[in-house]
Design an enzyme around this catalytic site. Structure first.
Site, mmCIF file in Angstrom:
data_model
loop_
_atom_site.group_PDB
_atom_site.id
_atom_site.type_symbol
_atom_site.label_atom_id
_atom_site.label_comp_id
_atom_site.label_asym_id
_atom_site.label_seq_id
_atom_site.Cartn_x
_atom_site.Cartn_y
_atom_site.Cartn_z
ATOM 1 N N TYR A 107 40.056 33.228 38.583
ATOM 2 C CA TYR A 107 38.953 33.793 37.794
ATOM 3 C C TYR A 107 37.770 32.830 37.781
ATOM 4 O O TYR A 107 36.624 33.220 38.054
ATOM 5 C CB TYR A 107 39.421 34.081 36.372
ATOM 6 C CG TYR A 107 38.304 34.439 35.427
ATOM 7 C CD1 TYR A 107 37.596 35.633 35.577
ATOM 8 C CD2 TYR A 107 37.943 33.587 34.379
ATOM 9 C CE1 TYR A 107 36.559 35.961 34.714
ATOM 10 C CE2 TYR A 107 36.917 33.914 33.514
ATOM 11 C CZ TYR A 107 36.226 35.095 33.681
ATOM 12 O OH TYR A 107 35.194 35.423 32.832
ATOM 13 N N SER A 139 31.003 32.070 33.312
ATOM 14 C CA SER A 139 32.045 31.753 32.341
ATOM 15 C C SER A 139 32.183 30.255 32.156
ATOM 16 O O SER A 139 31.955 29.473 33.093
ATOM 17 C CB SER A 139 33.389 32.327 32.814
ATOM 18 O OG SER A 139 34.463 31.843 32.039
#
Length: 332
Positions: A154, A129
């Site tokens: 995350y 990501s």
């Protein structure tokens, strides 16, 4: 080619499987169809795959974080490559639900690496990501930049996934490629993403929450451009002598940014949504949310040089396509 895809009912997984089947590949898809967002959308994506005329698709509902269940379900299934897209997504959700990220993104990722090792696959592609860059001052974000300061759990799990993958590629010589996705959007997208939330609210006449008073920039990347990049990566596993690796790597492990290389101000994105919906937004201006970053901006020179990746879709084209799909899906 026969390919195992995790996160098969997810946004990117669904689009990738459609593209792989369209070119004649056989796909085994895994998803646990959890309730992070409405499972009805995930079921609808799976139903949509039935319309692809070529290739083949076998779906297995299971949680890849359960290793014995994963191994048992895949017994008797052969595959040459793995595309590991399944994960617990969302920056803000990780603030309140950290254990979900450890289970899916750490335990689950390790299970997929073990599967890749035991099956000796030709290539294991996995989703990272743009969140790993945190609030990096170096813009655009280059894969050569150190990413040691994540600002959300995350992001920390995605950085850990890259490190685990580097280790497995080094120890077991299994080719691995990590993909740092930048704000993917388009038809069949996720309800927790800003574009979906803004479209829904504007069409209903509700206010939209605009964080940091709209002073943010995002490298919005249309789903078709993302899929073109993923397929190019699948077909070109890294080798020991490839130049594009994390700094100093001696393993068959590559990391690429996949973005549009064109950050857009949040306010302009909202302008395009308004025009596509044919209605103005009521903007509720709020401070920055914990875990958010000011800007994402992909330096895509590595994947351009190695694989010829060239995104072509601007938000002026992509957002109206999403809004048209949203209207059709919801009969609005």
């Amino acid at each position: 080619m026969k390919i195992l895809v995790t996160g098969a009912a997810g946004f990117i997984g669904h689009a990738l499987i459609r593209a792989l089947m369209a070119r004649g590949d056989r796909v085994i898809g895994i998803d646990n169809l959890n309730a992070y967002y409405d499972p009805a959308l995930k079921h609808a994506r799976l139903a949509d795959l039935a319309d692809v005329p070529s290739g083949s698709f076998d779906f297995l509902q299971l949680d890849f974080a359960d290793y014995p269940a994963l191994v048992a379900a895949l017994d008797g299934h052969d595959f040459a490559s793995i595309v590991h897209l399944g994960a617990q997504a969302g920056v803000r959700y990780s603030i309140d639900n950290p254990h979900a990220y450890v289970q899916s993104n750490l335990v689950g990722h390790l299970n997929v690496l073990e599967l890749a090792r035991s099956r000796r696959v030709d290539h294991c592609v996995y989703a990272s990501s743009s969140s790993v860059y945190g609030n990096s001052a170096a813009s655009p974000f280059s894969v050569d930049t150190r990413v040691d300061h994540p600002v959300s759990l995350y992001a920390a799990t995605k950085k850990a996934d890259e490190l685990m993958s580097e280790t497995y590629a080094h120890l077991y010589r299994v080719p691995m490629t990590g993909l740092r996705f930048f704000t993917v959007y388009g038809p069949w997208g996720r309800p927790d993403m800003a574009l979906w939330k803004f479209t829904k609210a504007i069409l209903q006449g509700d206010p939209i929450d605009v964080y940091n008073h709209g002073d943010m920039r995002r490298d919005f990347t249309y789903i078709d451009d993302i899929i073109a990049g993923v397929i190019a990566v699948i077909d070109h596993p890294p080798s020991d002598d490839d130049a594009r690796k994390p700094g100093g790597s001696i393993a068959p492990h590559a990391v690429y940014n996949i973005g549009n290389n064109q950050p857009e101000p949040l306010g302009r994105m909202i302008d395009v949504v308004e025009a596509s919906c044919g209605k103005p937004a009521v903007r509720n201006l709020l401070p920055m949310q914990p875990g958010d970053v000011y800007e994402t901006y992909a330096d895509i020179s590595a994947i351009q040089a190695d694989l010829g990746y060239a995104p072509t879709t601007s938000i002026d084209t992509g957002i109206p396509r999403f809004v048209d799909w949203y209207r059709a899906y919801h009969s609005v």
